[in-house]
Design a protein around this motif. Structure first.
Motif, PDB file in Angstrom:
ATOM      1  N   LYS A  76       7.474  54.692  14.179  1.00 29.18           N
ATOM      2  CA  LYS A  76       8.843  54.967  13.712  1.00 29.18           C
ATOM      3  C   LYS A  76       9.878  54.828  14.594  1.00 29.18           C
ATOM      4  CE  LYS A  76       6.996  58.402  10.347  1.00 29.18           C
ATOM      5  NZ  LYS A  76       7.116  59.628   9.811  1.00 29.18           N
ATOM      6  N   LYS A  77       9.843  55.486  15.997  1.00 28.09           N
ATOM      7  CA  LYS A  77      10.615  55.148  17.125  1.00 28.09           C
ATOM      8  C   LYS A  77      11.059  53.651  17.246  1.00 28.09           C
ATOM      9  CE  LYS A  77      11.533  56.210  21.851  1.00 28.09           C
ATOM     10  NZ  LYS A  77      10.660  56.641  23.137  1.00 28.09           N
ATOM     11  N   LYS A  80      13.421  52.168  14.565  1.00 31.03           N
ATOM     12  CA  LYS A  80      14.590  52.590  14.678  1.00 31.03           C
ATOM     13  C   LYS A  80      15.091  51.839  15.712  1.00 31.03           C
ATOM     14  CE  LYS A  80      17.401  56.497  15.537  1.00 31.03           C
ATOM     15  NZ  LYS A  80      17.512  58.022  15.916  1.00 31.03           N
ATOM     16  N   ARG A  83      15.848  48.224  14.533  1.00 29.97           N
ATOM     17  CA  ARG A  83      16.972  48.010  13.594  1.00 29.97           C
ATOM     18  C   ARG A  83      18.236  48.070  14.072  1.00 29.97           C
ATOM     19  NH1 ARG A  83      13.675  51.505  10.278  1.00 29.97           N
ATOM     20  NH2 ARG A  83      12.720  50.356   8.165  1.00 29.97           N
ATOM     21  N   ASN A  84      18.483  48.738  15.459  1.00 31.44           N
ATOM     22  CA  ASN A  84      19.536  48.776  16.032  1.00 31.44           C
ATOM     23  C   ASN A  84      19.836  47.481  16.880  1.00 31.44           C
ATOM     24  OD1 ASN A  84      20.496  51.277  15.303  1.00 31.44           O
ATOM     25  ND2 ASN A  84      19.247  52.204  17.078  1.00 31.44           N
TER      26      ASN A  84
END
Length: 282
Positions: A76-77, A80, A83-84
């Motif tokens: 999950k981390k 994130k 995506r950035n």
């Protein structure tokens, strides 16, 4: 960012990219992403139209099942973070997708000599696992460019040889080791370090740098004495040494008077954590 888990789905995307003559950049990872991975992705953006990152904890390259089980999983981390960075595709296959009949009986790719010396001697079978999964990913993704860090210097050398000798149409682009301000090379395994060990760990690169300066400054004939003193310095700091020596940068043979390009390679244990690092000389 598209998350793809199936090879056939990724193949469909690749066909579209190839038809439109998009340049594909590929960054292979095992997840637990840090700033070193981000720097590789940013580098890939300079070369590529489409960027694909893989997250796959490859069981074939672990010679310790406990190490495989404990390897940090932070999906999950990682998503994130990715995506950035603006990547196009995250390839996140299950083990059964990559090794449908299990990895122990799977066809493998072996780069001889380089895979069995230095780090390969301490971790038998490790580099066969690396070259097999990299070969599979190159076949699946067909990248124009692929990006690797120089911290894993032996791995980088092996992959370059693999690409050359198996005629892959992919250019390998490397990135200098990314470090914390205290000199510690970024690695997913740094998460294993205790608070006390995190204070000690930066001494590995400090001692490598000190060794490098002495070898450059003093007569090369004294290198054995210099290396031995550095090993003692590491032991005093609390490191258990597996590898610490001066090697030829192209062959990874122990350096000789005839070696023009050299590198210090280090693999040490600090508590339960294996740390690797290097520094080029000349």
């Amino acid at each position: 960012m598209h998350i793809i888990k199936k090879i056939h789905t990724l193949h469909k995307k690749i066909k579209i990219f190839k038809k439109t003559k998009k340049k594909i950049g590929f960054v292979p990872t095992m997840g637990n992403l840090h700033n070193g991975h981000i720097k590789l992705i940013l580098l890939s953006q300079k070369y590529s139209d489409i960027i694909i990152v893989s997250i796959f904890i490859n069981p074939m390259q672990f010679n310790n099942l406990l190490d495989l089980k404990n390897y940090p999983k932070t999906f999950k981390k990682d998503c994130k973070i990715l995506r950035n960075t603006g990547i196009d595709i995250l390839f996140f296959p299950e083990i059964n997708e990559i090794y449908p009949n299990g990895f122990k009986n799977h066809t493998f790719v072996n780069v001889p000599i380089l895979s069995k010396i230095v780090e390969g001697e301490s971790r038998p079978g490790h580099f066969v696992g690396v070259t097999t999964i990299v070969s599979k990913f190159f076949n699946i993704i067909q990248p124009n460019f692929s990006f690797f860090g120089e911290k894993d210097y032996q791995q980088l050398l092996i992959i370059k040889k693999l690409v050359k000798e198996l005629n892959y149409m992919v250019k390998i682009v490397s990135l200098s080791t990314i470090r914390l301000k205290n000199g510690l090379a970024l690695s997913s395994r740094n998460n294993y370090l205790t608070c006390e060990e995190q204070k000690i760990a930066p001494y590995l690169y400090k001692i490598i740098r000190k060794t490098s300066k002495k070898i450059i400054k003093e007569n090369i004939d004294n290198r054995a004495e210099i290396i031995n003193q550095s090993k003692l310095d590491l032991i005093k700091k609390g490191f258990l040494i597996d590898i610490f020596n001066l090697y030829d940068r192209e062959t990874l043979n122990l350096s000789s008077k005839n070696s023009k390009k050299m590198i210090i390679l280090a693999s040490v244990w600090l508590g339960k954590t294996r740390l690797i690092d290097n520094k080029k000389i000349f």
